[in-house]
Design a protein around this motif. Structure first.
Motif, PDB file in Angstrom:
ATOM      1  N   UNK A  80       0.846  -1.194   0.000  1.00 35.40           N
ATOM      2  CA  UNK A  80       0.000   0.000   0.000  1.00 35.40           C
ATOM      3  C   UNK A  80       0.878   1.239   0.000  1.00 35.40           C
ATOM      4  N   UNK A  81       0.628   2.159  -0.928  1.00 34.22           N
ATOM      5  CA  UNK A  81       1.290   3.461  -0.917  1.00 34.22           C
ATOM      6  C   UNK A  81       0.519   4.375   0.035  1.00 34.22           C
ATOM      7  N   UNK A  82       1.252   5.084   0.877  1.00 33.95           N
ATOM      8  CA  UNK A  82       0.616   5.894   1.921  1.00 33.95           C
ATOM      9  C   UNK A  82      -0.155   7.072   1.335  1.00 33.95           C
ATOM     10  N   UNK A  83       0.169   7.451   0.137  1.00 32.22           N
ATOM     11  CA  UNK A  83      -0.579   8.476  -0.586  1.00 32.22           C
ATOM     12  C   UNK A  83      -0.389   8.210  -2.078  1.00 32.22           C
ATOM     13  N   UNK A  84      -1.279   8.712  -2.941  1.00 29.41           N
ATOM     14  CA  UNK A  84      -1.081   8.502  -4.379  1.00 29.41           C
ATOM     15  C   UNK A  84       0.297   8.977  -4.824  1.00 29.41           C
ATOM     16  N   UNK A  85       1.049   8.083  -5.458  1.00 27.47           N
ATOM     17  CA  UNK A  85       2.440   8.321  -5.827  1.00 27.47           C
ATOM     18  C   UNK A  85       2.585   8.239  -7.339  1.00 27.47           C
ATOM     19  N   UNK A  86       3.329   9.165  -7.963  1.00 28.05           N
ATOM     20  CA  UNK A  86       3.477   9.127  -9.426  1.00 28.05           C
ATOM     21  C   UNK A  86       3.873   7.756  -9.940  1.00 28.05           C
ATOM     22  N   UNK A  87       3.247   7.351 -11.035  1.00 29.53           N
ATOM     23  CA  UNK A  87       3.523   6.047 -11.633  1.00 29.53           C
ATOM     24  C   UNK A  87       4.999   5.898 -11.963  1.00 29.53           C
ATOM     25  N   UNK A  88       5.592   6.917 -12.544  1.00 25.64           N
ATOM     26  CA  UNK A  88       7.034   6.968 -12.769  1.00 25.64           C
ATOM     27  C   UNK A  88       7.610   8.084 -11.910  1.00 25.64           C
ATOM     28  N   UNK A  89       8.730   7.799 -11.281  1.00 17.60           N
ATOM     29  CA  UNK A  89       9.261   8.708 -10.265  1.00 17.60           C
ATOM     30  C   UNK A  89       9.560  10.097 -10.805  1.00 17.60           C
ATOM     31  N   UNK A  90      10.073  10.204 -12.044  1.00 16.45           N
ATOM     32  CA  UNK A  90      10.536  11.496 -12.527  1.00 16.45           C
ATOM     33  C   UNK A  90       9.911  11.897 -13.854  1.00 16.45           C
ATOM     34  N   UNK A  91       8.815  11.253 -14.206  1.00 16.01           N
ATOM     35  CA  UNK A  91       8.083  11.603 -15.425  1.00 16.01           C
ATOM     36  C   UNK A  91       6.609  11.730 -15.067  1.00 16.01           C
ATOM     37  N   UNK A  92       5.988  12.846 -15.447  1.00 14.06           N
ATOM     38  CA  UNK A  92       4.582  13.069 -15.137  1.00 14.06           C
ATOM     39  C   UNK A  92       3.714  12.401 -16.200  1.00 14.06           C
ATOM     40  N   UNK A  93       3.143  11.256 -15.847  1.00 13.75           N
ATOM     41  CA  UNK A  93       2.266  10.527 -16.765  1.00 13.75           C
ATOM     42  C   UNK A  93       0.798  10.798 -16.485  1.00 13.75           C
ATOM     43  N   UNK A  94       0.511  11.523 -15.391  1.00 11.45           N
ATOM     44  CA  UNK A  94      -0.873  11.738 -14.989  1.00 11.45           C
ATOM     45  C   UNK A  94      -1.429  10.610 -14.148  1.00 11.45           C
ATOM     46  N   UNK A  95      -0.710   9.490 -14.074  1.00  8.51           N
ATOM     47  CA  UNK A  95      -1.126   8.333 -13.278  1.00  8.51           C
ATOM     48  C   UNK A  95      -0.459   8.378 -11.912  1.00  8.51           C
ATOM     49  N   UNK A  96      -1.215   7.949 -10.901  1.00  7.55           N
ATOM     50  CA  UNK A  96      -0.668   7.841  -9.552  1.00  7.55           C
ATOM     51  C   UNK A  96      -1.035   6.471  -8.983  1.00  7.55           C
ATOM     52  N   UNK A  97      -0.051   5.781  -8.465  1.00  9.39           N
ATOM     53  CA  UNK A  97      -0.274   4.435  -7.927  1.00  9.39           C
ATOM     54  C   UNK A  97      -0.634   4.500  -6.450  1.00  9.39           C
ATOM     55  N   UNK A  98      -1.539   3.623  -6.069  1.00  7.28           N
ATOM     56  CA  UNK A  98      -2.009   3.546  -4.675  1.00  7.28           C
ATOM     57  C   UNK A  98      -1.691   2.196  -4.052  1.00  7.28           C
ATOM     58  N   UNK A  99      -1.655   1.159  -4.884  1.00  4.53           N
ATOM     59  CA  UNK A  99      -1.268  -0.170  -4.427  1.00  4.53           C
ATOM     60  C   UNK A  99      -0.408  -0.838  -5.494  1.00  4.53           C
ATOM     61  N   UNK A 100       0.387  -1.807  -5.059  1.00  5.78           N
ATOM     62  CA  UNK A 100       1.144  -2.638  -5.983  1.00  5.78           C
ATOM     63  C   UNK A 100       1.091  -4.086  -5.516  1.00  5.78           C
ATOM     64  N   UNK A 101       0.998  -4.981  -6.487  1.00  4.10           N
ATOM     65  CA  UNK A 101       1.053  -6.409  -6.193  1.00  4.10           C
ATOM     66  C   UNK A 101       2.194  -7.029  -6.988  1.00  4.10           C
ATOM     67  N   UNK A 102       3.097  -7.704  -6.302  1.00  3.10           N
ATOM     68  CA  UNK A 102       4.109  -8.521  -6.961  1.00  3.10           C
ATOM     69  C   UNK A 102       3.523  -9.918  -7.116  1.00  3.10           C
ATOM     70  N   UNK A 103       3.362 -10.378  -8.352  1.00  4.88           N
ATOM     71  CA  UNK A 103       2.772 -11.687  -8.621  1.00  4.88           C
ATOM     72  C   UNK A 103       3.859 -12.590  -9.181  1.00  4.88           C
TER      73      UNK A 103
END
Length: 355
Positions: A204-227
């Protein structure tokens, strides 16, 4: 809390080495010796309360009864452990908010990540108890479904409390949430489960975090699953590189979509700035672009990994809970599994591209 109590909180959690970075360029949960302080809690959390699944080989009804009894045995012990962990989170927050954090700021900054690590066995037990069952029985009996929901509610309560704790520490500049910083606490692990040959680890990300660290894609990740797709038979230590290649990454993301109708009516009807965009949620897959190999030297030379986001499921404008989001991903994975377990969501992308 007194200084003695602060020290006690810090001693609750084992020393935790810095986490390594996974294939998405983010830190994996750290690996520490599980026989450190709080080993009793860890042992209880990992133990099966009752029933032996190995003893039930072919009688589905008997298996179902064992699973119901297992959940019944878990409810009381897991509720007690939840109360214990919630109280420790309260202690850590009280120590900071009451103005004692400046006395041991470094100790407090280390105590929170260590405490998050201490909670992982609890999350793992809840996830394995509730979600491993779903893979065996698509339609759960009502009593089993009810107990499953109760256990998942325990997980959600602790998840929300830990998120609040981290955000409070970040607001006091004790913790950093910027994932580009080596010692940040941008996200934490909230459990691991297994579906056949698939092993899911949720973050779980504690707050919406940019999809890419240094590129603004407009997407923000909130959760991640390693499958991870586990190989047949026993895993061998020298297969580590091959297993890494079999790991896929899925994300719960949000994106602010412009509201064209609201923008057209803004001047005439006094539409507020907040009405000009609608936050939409989706689950998708991280598809690696750069580096395009698993060579460790390529990863060392790549400052920020690059990837595309393949949307798999639109969830609308309401943010799902972490438990609900994992349910959605689980349903996606189960729907695409074959009896051989060789089908992956990536196969669908290749098939669609060919058509």
């Amino acid at each position: 809390m007194t200084d003695v109590e602060v020290q006690g909180v810090d001693q609750l959690t084992p020393n935790c080495p810095p986490g390594k970075r996974d294939m998405s360029g983010e830190k994996e949960p750290c690996r520490a010796d599980m026989e450190e302080p709080l080993s009793l809690l860890v042992d209880v959390a990992l133990a099966t309360p009752c029933g032996d699944h190995a003893a039930c080989s072919c009688d589905c009804e008997a298996c179902r009864c064992l699973e119901v009894r297992r959940m019944e045995g878990s409810l009381q012990s897991m509720q007690l452990q939840l109360q214990f962990l919630m109280s420790k989170a309260d202690d850590l927050q009280e120590c900071l908010v009451n103005g004692q954090g400046h006395l041991k700021s470094e100790a407090l900054a280390a105590a929170v990540p260590n405490f998050l690590y201490t909670c992982q066995p609890y999350f793992n037990h809840l996830e394995s108890t509730t979600r491993n069952t779903v893979s065996q029985h698509t339609l759960l009996p009502f009593d089993m479904f009810t107990r499953r929901m109760q256990l998942l509610d325990f997980s959600q309560q602790l998840c929300d409390r830990l998120e609040q704790l981290v955000l409070t520490y970040a607001s006091h500049n004790v913790l950093c949430l910027d994932e580009t910083e080596p010692n940040s606490v941008s996200h934490f692990c909230i459990g691991q489960s297994q579906l056949g040959q698939l092993r899911l680890t949720a973050f779980l990300y504690c707050k919406p975090t940019p999809f890419l660290a240094r590129v603004d894609t407009g997407l923000h990740k909130r959760m991640r699953w390693n499958v991870e797709r586990l190989p047949d038979g026993e895993q061998q230590a020298d297969e580590e590189e091959e297993r890494e290649a079999d790991t896929e990454y899925y994300l719960l993301c949000c994106e602010d979509i412009p509201n064209t109708h609201a923008a057209a009516d803004r001047d005439s009807q006094g539409v507020s700035q907040g009405d000009l965009v609608t936050r939409m949620w989706s689950i998708g897959q991280w598809v690696q672009e750069n580096p395009d190999t698993n060579d460790i030297y390529d990863w060392i030379m790549c400052e920020v990994p690059q990837a595309n986001y393949h949307r798999l499921l639109f969830l609308g404008s309401d943010e799902p809970s972490s438990c609900s989001a994992t349910d959605y991903l689980q349903q996606l994975l189960l729907a695409r599994q074959t009896t051989e377990g060789s089908y992956t969501l990536q196969d669908e992308y290749v098939s669609n591209s060919a058509n």
